[in-house]
Scaffold this motif. Structure first.
Motif, PDB file in Angstrom:
ATOM      1  N   VAL A   1       0.855  -1.187   0.000  1.00  0.00           N
ATOM      2  CA  VAL A   1       0.000   0.000   0.000  1.00  0.00           C
ATOM      3  C   VAL A   1       0.888   1.233   0.000  1.00  0.00           C
ATOM      4  N   ARG A   2       0.543   2.194  -0.839  1.00  0.00           N
ATOM      5  CA  ARG A   2       1.336   3.422  -0.866  1.00  0.00           C
ATOM      6  C   ARG A   2       1.234   4.135   0.482  1.00  0.00           C
ATOM      7  N   ALA A   3       2.398   4.596   0.963  1.00  0.00           N
ATOM      8  CA  ALA A   3       2.415   5.331   2.225  1.00  0.00           C
ATOM      9  C   ALA A   3       3.488   6.392   2.091  1.00  0.00           C
ATOM     10  N   GLY A   4       3.068   7.640   2.014  1.00  0.00           N
ATOM     11  CA  GLY A   4       4.016   8.736   1.815  1.00  0.00           C
ATOM     12  C   GLY A   4       4.747   8.522   0.504  1.00  0.00           C
ATOM     13  N   ASN A   5       6.082   8.570   0.585  1.00  0.00           N
ATOM     14  CA  ASN A   5       6.902   8.387  -0.597  1.00  0.00           C
ATOM     15  C   ASN A   5       7.079   6.914  -0.966  1.00  0.00           C
TER      16      ASN A   5
ATOM     17  N   ALA B   1      12.382 -20.924   4.473  1.00  0.00           N
ATOM     18  CA  ALA B   1      11.743 -20.211   5.578  1.00  0.00           C
ATOM     19  C   ALA B   1      10.361 -19.750   5.166  1.00  0.00           C
ATOM     20  N   ARG B   2       9.534 -19.508   6.186  1.00  0.00           N
ATOM     21  CA  ARG B   2       8.286 -18.766   5.987  1.00  0.00           C
ATOM     22  C   ARG B   2       8.569 -17.366   6.482  1.00  0.00           C
ATOM     23  N   ILE B   3       8.081 -16.385   5.776  1.00  0.00           N
ATOM     24  CA  ILE B   3       8.280 -15.031   6.279  1.00  0.00           C
ATOM     25  C   ILE B   3       6.932 -14.321   6.384  1.00  0.00           C
ATOM     26  N   GLU B   4       6.862 -13.418   7.323  1.00  0.00           N
ATOM     27  CA  GLU B   4       5.649 -12.629   7.480  1.00  0.00           C
ATOM     28  C   GLU B   4       6.024 -11.164   7.518  1.00  0.00           C
ATOM     29  N   LEU B   5       5.277 -10.361   6.793  1.00  0.00           N
ATOM     30  CA  LEU B   5       5.538  -8.923   6.792  1.00  0.00           C
ATOM     31  C   LEU B   5       4.301  -8.228   7.348  1.00  0.00           C
ATOM     32  N   ALA B   6       4.504  -7.393   8.357  1.00  0.00           N
ATOM     33  CA  ALA B   6       3.377  -6.657   8.931  1.00  0.00           C
ATOM     34  C   ALA B   6       3.690  -5.178   8.845  1.00  0.00           C
ATOM     35  N   ASN B   7       3.046  -4.507   7.899  1.00  0.00           N
ATOM     36  CA  ASN B   7       3.284  -3.076   7.687  1.00  0.00           C
ATOM     37  C   ASN B   7       4.763  -2.721   7.598  1.00  0.00           C
ATOM     38  N   VAL B   8       5.463  -3.456   6.805  1.00  0.00           N
ATOM     39  CA  VAL B   8       6.898  -3.206   6.659  1.00  0.00           C
ATOM     40  C   VAL B   8       7.105  -2.033   5.702  1.00  0.00           C
ATOM     41  N   GLU B   9       7.803  -1.011   6.180  1.00  0.00           N
ATOM     42  CA  GLU B   9       7.981   0.181   5.356  1.00  0.00           C
ATOM     43  C   GLU B   9       9.160   0.030   4.404  1.00  0.00           C
ATOM     44  N   VAL B  10       8.897   0.323   3.140  1.00  0.00           N
ATOM     45  CA  VAL B  10       9.994   0.361   2.165  1.00  0.00           C
ATOM     46  C   VAL B  10       9.896   1.670   1.397  1.00  0.00           C
ATOM     47  N   THR B  11      11.029   2.161   0.946  1.00  0.00           N
ATOM     48  CA  THR B  11      11.026   3.437   0.206  1.00  0.00           C
ATOM     49  C   THR B  11      10.686   3.185  -1.265  1.00  0.00           C
ATOM     50  N   ALA B  12      10.426   4.255  -1.972  1.00  0.00           N
ATOM     51  CA  ALA B  12      10.139   4.122  -3.408  1.00  0.00           C
ATOM     52  C   ALA B  12      11.344   3.571  -4.164  1.00  0.00           C
ATOM     53  N   ASP B  13      12.549   3.811  -3.622  1.00  0.00           N
ATOM     54  CA  ASP B  13      13.779   3.302  -4.259  1.00  0.00           C
ATOM     55  C   ASP B  13      13.882   1.790  -4.241  1.00  0.00           C
TER      56      ASP B  13
END
Ligand SMILES: Cc1cc2nc3c(=O)[nH]c(=O)nc-3n(C[C@H](O)[C@H](O)[C@H](O)COP(=O)(O)OP(=O)(O)OC[C@H]3O[C@@H](n4cnc5c(N)ncnc54)[C@H](O)[C@@H]3O)c2cc1C
Lengths: 404, 379
Positions: free
Chosen positions: B143-147, B209-221
């Motif tokens: 989901v887009r969040a800020g930049n 592995a199994r991985i779970e991401l909960a609202n993990v922030e990533v930049t546009a880069d």
């Protein structure tokens, strides 16, 4: 590296050859000759009594013959095209791409020619090879006997020495097209007391020789493509033996490798319409455009996978041979797989065709072309050595298994 | 191009085989499994891989790699398959390196590729969410969040997931599961806030592995390629992975077959070598034919990947489908012909069976790829 430089210029030459070949084929292959033959009568076999079934068939044959491309990889002096293995591969690929038929079908090309090139003496090569290339003489193969099929070396047809001649007595069976052939290449026993493999000779003679007779055998396909062949005191000059007297087994085996390689090619003729589309004609498609028979669709798809893989393997077999890394018995592996696959193709075609594929005699079914072809393929895993025998050869010669 | 190894490729194979058979025979995997090794592979060996130029095999020379092709990667994978050596080669050097090389912008390439080549950075692709390989079924949300974006969702069978320093995550920026449009690939840091990683101990004792991401922030880069247009990039990268796994399966099939044939020549029953029984000879011979045909199909696919990744799809589908069925058959016959021996853990054969099962699922099983071929052919 010098290595890659040579291969670069080779690649460039091959590319030129490809472009020229494509242009020549485009200009010279009549449109009628760009689809598969529909029946045996539609195949040109050559020979003294040869007739062309159509004008395009004649034109195509003559143009290819004049270029030496009935036998593209044979030396030019024997009527061949003198192409390298790589060029030959390019030519075949280009022909396959446009669906061009072989201009001439011939046991001389597929079997005898390669054996003569390796084992024949000068006089034999000069006498027979150009006639094979030009489709003048039609050959048949006298190997099997009633009591020597898979166990071919137990053959009993005798050739007794009489001055400069051998006098041949005995009988052969399953001799394909013996009733149409001009000459026969034949295995005979020249030493009755030697060990099984050591008393056999490979000999050539004219089917019009006194004492030769043939009797056609009717097959399940309704055709009689082969015969019982009888020899009653047939006189043949000793000069007609290929290779050494009593060492004919070497020639026989070498020829069989070529025969097997040829037969295995049946499994990888990915030309014409894909099976899935042929099936859709009769079975229909669902709303998603998928064949409306999930099991059949699955069978066809896994067939397609195996066919594409076999084609890659056939290509690799040629490359391995060129690189001098081929195992001499590999043709048995290919023969086994190619023929089993071709049988699968026709099982699928029958099942895709449903009731329509069951018609035996009618215009619409082209006189039962499909069911007859289906029945014919059942012989693929028998002729030229059975699947069981091929697997035996792989087990023994390639895997080196004990007592195989 | 001929379907035989060139002299250089044969030399590559020989040097890889030398190293791998010496340092990582099947007993190496057994040891890692039995000691419950936390890393799951030998770092020392990975360093040797890097020094020999293997880690950066597919990385262009300008980024410190060897700039070789997929045929070469296949040569290595086949050797890895022979001894079942666990290593980051597939996930990092083949799949992630290709993803970055094909989809990365200049900054991403110069940041990551040299580290992949030197063996100092491990990376992996995280795609599948369900039990079967269905890349388009991706529903992990971005989901887009800020930049930038916030990623939420879960992934299964992330190869080397618990040791990776970088994830390449397939996410949905628009559309819904099943659609081609709307997929985007992201670079994500496993140490970032909101990421949880569970190492899954798999049947084959290789890393996953199994991985779970909960609202993990990533930049546009951190977008790899274009937003919403990730499917094409993903297809290409997955095909590369599939070709590589097919090569691994050829290696393991060939190895398990070789061991089986040896056994047939040595084991006696009823006063005969069991290899004298025709029932076994013919099955062995059929398997030989199967493996040779699969090897050719796999070489054909790798070659197609080298010349044009976009057009390689059908050749890859053929190879992966064939490799799946052939490897399954090879390991099953391997166990069967070894009799009771084949069922023991003490004996190596079972390791091949387990790895073959994982390779079959990885990036799509034989059914999946057979289906892809039928669709490509329009029926
Ligand atoms: C369409 C067609 C065209 C042919 N054309 C020609 C031709 O032009 N010239 C020619 O000379 N011959 C020709 N043949 C003959 C062909 O080569 C023989 O049919 C073939 O070699 C098998 O021999 P057979 O028929 O005597 O079967 P058999 O040898 O009696 O075999 C019977 C069965 O026993 C099995 N068997 C035999 N030995 C073994 C073994 N050691 N291990 C396991 N299983 C075994 C076989 O696989 C087969 O299933 C042709 C055959 C066909 C069908």
């Amino acid at each position: 590296m010098t290595d890659s430089q040579t291969s670069d210029s080779e690649t460039a030459d091959l590319e030129t050859f490809r472009v020229e070949t494509r242009a020549w084929l485009e200009a010279n292959c009549p449109p009628e000759m760009r689809k598969p033959a529909t029946s045996d009568a539609d195949v040109f076999w050559g020979g003294r009594n040869a007739k062309f079934s159509s004008e395009p068939q004649r034109i195509w044959f003559e143009r290819m013959r004049d270029k030496g491309w009935t036998v593209p990889d044979w030396p030019k002096q024997y009527g061949g095209g003198g192409l390298s293995a790589a060029e030959h591969k390019v030519l075949r690929a280009e022909m396959a791409k446009m669906g061009a038929r072989p201009p001439l079908s011939s046991f001389g090309i597929w079997m005898l020619g390669p054996a003569l090139l390796k084992y024949g003496n000068d006089a034999q090569k000069k006498e027979h090879l150009p006639k094979i290339a030009a489709g003048l003489i039609r050959w048949c193969q006298g190997y099997s006997e009633p009591n020597a099929g898979s166990d071919l070396a137990s053959l009993q047809t005798r050739a007794e020495s009489d001055g400069d001649d051998f006098v041949i007595t005995g009988s052969k069976i399953w001799t394909s097209y013996a009733n149409y052939a001009d000459w026969i290449f034949c295995l005979v026993r020249t030493d009755p007391v030697a060990k099984k493999h050591d008393g056999i000779s490979f000999i050539l003679f004219d089917m019009t020789s006194k004492g030769v007779s043939t009797k056609p055998i009717l097959l399940i396909s309704g055709y009689s493509p082969f015969c019982e062949t009888f020899f009653d005191g047939v006189r043949v000059p000793k000069s007609h033996v290929v290779g050494t007297v009593n060492r004919g087994w070497d020639v026989a085996k070498y020829l069989l490798q070529h025969e097997r390689a040829m037969i295995s090619g049946m499994g990888e003729r990915g030309v014409g319409r894909p099976l899935g589309q042929i099936a859709a004609d009769s079975v229909g498609s669902d709303t998603l455009g998928r064949l409306d028979d999930a099991m059949l669709r699955g069978q066809i798809a896994s067939f397609d996978v195996d066919e594409a893989a076999l084609a890659a393997c056939a290509e690799r077999a040629v490359d391995l041979a060129k690189a001098g890394q081929a195992h001499p018995a590999f043709s048995s592996a290919m023969k086994y797989y190619g023929t089993e696959l071709n049988k699968r193709r026709y099982e699928i075609l029958m099942s895709a065709g449903g009731v329509d594929a069951l018609e035996w005699e009618s215009e619409r079914s082209r006189q039962g072309a499909r069911p007859r072809a289906w029945l014919r393929t059942k012989a693929n895993s028998i002729e030229g050595g059975t699947s069981e025998v091929m697997l035996g050869i792989v087990a023994k010669r390639i895997l080196d298994l004990p007592g195989a | 191009m001929a379907l035989v190894l060139t002299e250089e490729q044969s030399m590559l194979r020989d040097s890889a085989r030398g190293l791998i058979s010496d340092k990582a025979p099947v007993s190496h995997l057994r040891h890692l499994r039995d000691s419950k090794d936390p890393t799951g592979f030998s770092k020392e060996l990975w360093q040797s891989f890097a020094e020999m130029g293997f880690a950066g095999l597919l990385v262009p020379e300008e980024f410190g790699g060897s700039g070789l092709g997929f045929m070469e990667a296949g040569v290595l994978m086949e050797e890895i398959g022979r001894t079942l050596m666990p290593s980051p080669f597939l996930a990092t050097s083949v799949v992630a390196a290709s993803a970055l090389n094909r989809g990365g912008n200049a900054a991403q390439k110069s940041e990551y590729l040299p580290k992949l080549a030197s063996g100092s950075l491990l990376a992996t692709l995280a795609i599948d969410e369900g039990a079967k390989h269905r890349p388009l079924q991706t529903s992990l949300q971005a989901v887009r969040a800020g930049n930038g974006f916030k990623l939420s969702g879960a992934k299964a069978l992330v190869v080397d997931g618990h040791v990776a320093d970088l994830f390449i995550v397939a996410a949905r920026t628009s559309g819904s599961a099943g659609e081609r449009e709307g997929l985007t690939l992201f670079l994500a840091n496993p140490k970032a806030k909101g990421v949880s990683v569970e190492r899954t101990i798999m049947v084959d004792a290789h890393n996953a592995a199994r991985i779970e991401l909960a609202n993990v922030e990533v930049t546009a880069d951190s977008v790899l390629g274009e937003v919403d247009q990730g499917a094409a990039l993903l297809d290409g990268v997955l095909d590369i992975g599939r070709g590589a796994v097919a090569a691994e399966m050829v290696g393991l099939s060939d190895e398990v077959f070789g061991r089986t044939v040896e056994y047939l020549k040595n084991r006696k029953q009823f006063g005969k070598l069991i290899g004298e029984f025709q029932a076994l000879q013919h099955r062995a011979a059929e398997l030989y034919v199967d493996i040779e045909i699969t090897r050719a199909a796999t070489m054909k696919a790798l070659q197609a990947l080298d010349t044009d990744v976009a057009k390689a799809a059908s050749a890859v589908a053929v190879a992966k489908a064939r490799a799946g069925t052939t490897a399954t058959r090879a390991v099953q016959e391997g166990v069967q012909m070894h009799g009771g021996m084949g069922m023991t853990d003490q004996f190596d054969i079972g390791f091949f069976m387990k790895r073959a099962r994982v390779c079959e699922e990885l990036f799509g099983d034989a059914n999946y790829h057979t289906q892809q071929l039928a669709l490509a052919r329009g029926y």
